[in-house]
Design a protein around this motif. Structure first.
Motif, PDB file in Angstrom:
ATOM      1  N   VAL A  96      51.989  43.432  32.901  1.00  0.00           N
ATOM      2  CA  VAL A  96      52.238  43.331  34.345  1.00  0.00           C
ATOM      3  C   VAL A  96      50.907  43.517  35.042  1.00  0.00           C
ATOM      4  N   LEU A 149      42.367  36.079  38.053  1.00  0.00           N
ATOM      5  CA  LEU A 149      42.522  36.213  36.614  1.00  0.00           C
ATOM      6  C   LEU A 149      42.548  34.840  35.949  1.00  0.00           C
ATOM      7  N   LYS A 150      43.292  33.917  36.543  1.00  0.00           N
ATOM      8  CA  LYS A 150      43.365  32.569  35.975  1.00  0.00           C
ATOM      9  C   LYS A 150      41.980  31.942  35.920  1.00  0.00           C
ATOM     10  N   VAL A 202      53.192  41.128  38.798  1.00  0.00           N
ATOM     11  CA  VAL A 202      53.494  39.823  38.207  1.00  0.00           C
ATOM     12  C   VAL A 202      53.531  39.985  36.698  1.00  0.00           C
ATOM     13  N   LEU A 228      37.333  30.868  28.556  1.00  0.00           N
ATOM     14  CA  LEU A 228      37.710  29.922  27.523  1.00  0.00           C
ATOM     15  C   LEU A 228      36.697  28.803  27.403  1.00  0.00           C
ATOM     16  N   LEU A 268      39.817  33.614  33.273  1.00  0.00           N
ATOM     17  CA  LEU A 268      40.286  33.219  31.958  1.00  0.00           C
ATOM     18  C   LEU A 268      39.779  31.822  31.607  1.00  0.00           C
ATOM     19  N   GLU A 269      39.846  30.951  32.595  1.00  0.00           N
ATOM     20  CA  GLU A 269      39.383  29.580  32.390  1.00  0.00           C
ATOM     21  C   GLU A 269      37.896  29.571  32.047  1.00  0.00           C
ATOM     22  N   TYR A 298      35.343  27.754  23.906  1.00  0.00           N
ATOM     23  CA  TYR A 298      36.001  26.552  23.400  1.00  0.00           C
ATOM     24  C   TYR A 298      35.214  25.314  23.773  1.00  0.00           C
ATOM     25  N   THR A 339      55.501  35.469  36.251  1.00  0.00           N
ATOM     26  CA  THR A 339      56.744  35.686  37.009  1.00  0.00           C
ATOM     27  C   THR A 339      56.534  36.851  37.960  1.00  0.00           C
ATOM     28  N   PRO A 340      56.536  36.608  39.251  1.00  0.00           N
ATOM     29  CA  PRO A 340      56.420  37.733  40.178  1.00  0.00           C
ATOM     30  C   PRO A 340      57.711  38.537  40.200  1.00  0.00           C
ATOM     31  N   ARG A 350      48.548  28.524  29.383  1.00  0.00           N
ATOM     32  CA  ARG A 350      48.253  29.645  28.496  1.00  0.00           C
ATOM     33  C   ARG A 350      49.078  30.859  28.856  1.00  0.00           C
ATOM     34  N   MET A 351      49.416  30.965  30.125  1.00  0.00           N
ATOM     35  CA  MET A 351      50.277  32.095  30.454  1.00  0.00           C
ATOM     36  C   MET A 351      51.349  31.705  31.444  1.00  0.00           C
ATOM     37  N   ARG A 352      52.467  32.378  31.292  1.00  0.00           N
ATOM     38  CA  ARG A 352      53.583  32.157  32.181  1.00  0.00           C
ATOM     39  C   ARG A 352      53.665  33.358  33.106  1.00  0.00           C
ATOM     40  N   VAL A 372      46.182  37.614  40.342  1.00  0.00           N
ATOM     41  CA  VAL A 372      46.597  36.547  39.426  1.00  0.00           C
ATOM     42  C   VAL A 372      45.668  35.342  39.513  1.00  0.00           C
ATOM     43  N   ILE A 428      53.223  38.702  33.077  1.00  0.00           N
ATOM     44  CA  ILE A 428      52.515  37.620  32.398  1.00  0.00           C
ATOM     45  C   ILE A 428      52.953  37.575  30.945  1.00  0.00           C
ATOM     46  N   GLU A 429      53.321  36.360  30.532  1.00  0.00           N
ATOM     47  CA  GLU A 429      53.718  36.175  29.150  1.00  0.00           C
ATOM     48  C   GLU A 429      52.701  35.233  28.531  1.00  0.00           C
ATOM     49  N   CYS A 430      52.071  35.635  27.450  1.00  0.00           N
ATOM     50  CA  CYS A 430      51.043  34.782  26.850  1.00  0.00           C
ATOM     51  C   CYS A 430      50.867  35.123  25.381  1.00  0.00           C
ATOM     52  N   PHE A 476      61.469  44.624  33.464  1.00  0.00           N
ATOM     53  CA  PHE A 476      60.866  43.861  34.551  1.00  0.00           C
ATOM     54  C   PHE A 476      61.919  42.899  35.093  1.00  0.00           C
TER      55      PHE A 476
END
Lengths: 72, 500
Positions: A41, A50-51, A8, A58, A54-55, A62, B444-445, B440-442, A47, A10-12, B482
């Protein structure tokens, strides 16, 4: 011969990414490939976990700044 | 919301229908008239009127007489609407200039509708039986309002998070068939973790924010689609149903109509229409009364303002912000209808001058309500309340536009005099930030491609991935990319191998 690895993307933000890298450093069981400062990746089955992690992380750092308690 | 928004929904549905369906629909003068009245922009109406009594087809360029030089875009739009609704047909000849004429059925029906000829009964047959004098227009309005509010309540209450907010006034709730429709249309969805077992969806929230008329059409179209899916089982025909709806729309409010003049399938539709509140059937079932929900279906007049006074009237009260909701504001509500009622302060406090359980329930979706007085509730927008709303699929923009559209007159006035936006910018920004926090994150599989033998091979495959639109990320230096799908890439690699 190229390889194709299921995962997967991940963009962050970089800050979030560094937390993920830190979480991974314990067991090295999350990240498949560290792409650049805002892309990773990770393993598909991690996933959700991980979420959650992460929560939790934070929440530690925070403190939501709520307005003063109501005194109506 | 606005007329434009409602029409789009219906036009989306109509656009999917084939030409033969339109020919059938246009056999009814009431349908042709309703489409003419409701679905066409002004310029398209002018074209239709020009063509209506033309003995022979007109040249396409003759229509340009009605079009200003700068109105070309509108002309093209009008013609494309007319064509997609199968109202005009335009000849395609290479050597001949293009000609345009109305389709036969539409032309005949619209002429009949205007001149009133024929014995088609297309505009309903009034009942000759004596009418119960207690069934007057206010009675029908009350009845329709009650029915419709029940449906809205069901959607709102499906959230099941508010305290005393939404419990009042809902009565028994809508019929099971209506509930099934809402479920099928994904306005609500089954979620075992909530109180009632169902939860509102993003589409449901959008639905709540619509004007009553648009809401009615949303539900009716869901119904038509449901019938389409089970056409053979129910023996109902969605085309005939649609034309019946158009007929209902042409009836006169407060008048009794003859049930026996309806065909069998149409009589079978009556119970469902009663459930929606579109018609009322008195004790004597030989008569039926259309309610305001039905008679305003194809007009641009607002349907039953007070049904959704919590929503629609306030939308009209804040025309500048109504545009944010997707269109021009509808005509202002008549008389004493409730106007905007929500005050938002810079400290995130919210005061709503309302006693409508419906509006309170909607507020409770994204507000932490603290106190309730007679005619007023107070609450606060908090990080948690917004995040909870977002977890239901409500977006920050929907919340903001709801608050803006329903802002109290006082807020709108103050904002106008000092030239500032209606809502405090800090609050608006914070709501957006709270939403961003959750994203916070996007993710995509897909598949990571790496370890290429040559740069050429990498280059060929990655650019092919880009071409077919599956590429999500790439880095030329690392020689990795990817993709969201890999089947086509595998085939591409194989064919590349074999060609060598």
């Amino acid at each position: 011969m190229p390889r194709a690895i299921r995962g997967v993307l991940i963009e962050c933000e970089p800050a979030i990414k560094s937390i993920i890298v830190h979480l991974d450093s314990a067991n090295n069981d999350i990240i498949i490939e560290d792409l650049d400062e805002s892309h990773l990746v990770v393993k598909e089955n991690m996933v959700h976990l991980l979420k959650q992690k992460l929560e939790d992380r934070l929440k530690e750092t925070y403190r939501p700044e709520e307005p003063l308690a109501d005194s109506e | 919301m606005s007329v434009g928004t409602q029409s789009y929904q219906l036009s989306d549905y109509l656009e999917k229908l084939p030409g033969t369906t339109f020919r059938k629909l246009y056999q009814q003068p009431s349908t042709a008239f309703a489409i003419f009245r409701r679905m066409l922009p002004p310029l398209a109406k002018i074209f239709v009127q020009a063509l209506l009594y033309a003995p022979s087809p007109l040249l396409l360029k003759q229509l340009d007489v009605w079009v200003k030089a700068e109105g070309k875009a509108q002309r093209d739009r009008a013609l494309s609407i007319l064509r997609s609704l199968h109202i005009v047909s335009i000849s395609v000849g290479k050597d001949k200039p293009q000609e345009v004429h109305l389709t036969t059925n539409f032309q005949n029906s619209l002429r009949l509708a205007l001149e009133g000829g024929g014995s088609h009964g297309s505009f309903g047959v009034p009942s000759t039986l004596p009418v119960d004098p207690t069934i007057d227009i206010p009675y029908l309005d009350r009845y329709a309002r009650k029915k419709w509010e029940d449906i809205l309540h069901y959607v709102v209450n499906s959230v099941g998070v508010h305290g005393d907010g939404g419990s009042g006034g809902s009565g028994a709730g809508p019929k099971a068939s209506v509930k099934d429709l809402l479920l099928a249309g994904r306005l609500v969805e089954r979620r075992p973790d909530t109180k009632g077992g169902i939860a509102i969806t993003q589409a449901g929230f959008t639905f709540l924010l619509q004007e009553a008329n648009a809401q009615v059409w949303t539900l009716l179209l869901l119904w038509l689609e449901a019938v389409d899916r089970s056409a053979t089982a129910s023996g109902m025909d969605s085309i005939d149903m649609l034309s019946f709806l158009f007929m209902l729309a042409s009836l006169e409010l407060g008048r009794a109509y003859d049930t026996s003049a309806l065909t069998e399938p149409r009589r079978n539709m009556l119970p469902s229409l009663v459930d929606f509140g579109l018609i009322y059937i008195p004790r004597d079932p030989r008569q039926y009364f259309p309610t305001r929900l039905a008679t305003t279906l194809t007009s641009t007049a607002s349907a039953l303002r007070s049904v959704s006074s919590a929503f629609a009237a306030a939308t009209a009260a804040a025309p500048t912000d109504a545009t944010a909701l997707g269109g021009a504001a509808p005509a202002p509500a008549v008389g004493t209808e409730s106007r905007g009622s929500i005050i938002v302060e810079t400290n995130y406090r919210v005061y709503a001058y309302t006693s409508s359980p419906l509006q309170i329930a909607v507020l409770a979706l994204f507000c932490q309500l603290n106190m309730r007085f007679a005619g007023m509730v107070t609450g606060r927008l908090t990080r948690d309340s917004i995040r909870r709303a977002i977890s239901y699929g409500i977006t920050a923009d929907q919340i903001i536009s709801y608050l803006a559209a329903h802002a109290h007159d006082q807020m709108a006035r103050t904002a106008a005099t000092v030239g500032r936006p209606v809502l405090p910018p800090t609050v608006v920004d914070q709501i957006r930030l709270w939403q961003l926090e959750n994203e916070r994150m996007r993710t995509t599989p897909g598949f990571l491609f790496k370890d290429f033998d040559t740069y050429d091979e990498y280059q060929a495959l990655s650019s092919y991935a880009e071409e077919i639109g599956v590429l999500e990320w790439k880095n030329d230096k690392k020689g990795m990319f990817f993709v969201s799908k890999y089947e086509q890439l595998r085939d591409f690699l194989k064919s590349r191998k074999s060609s060598k």
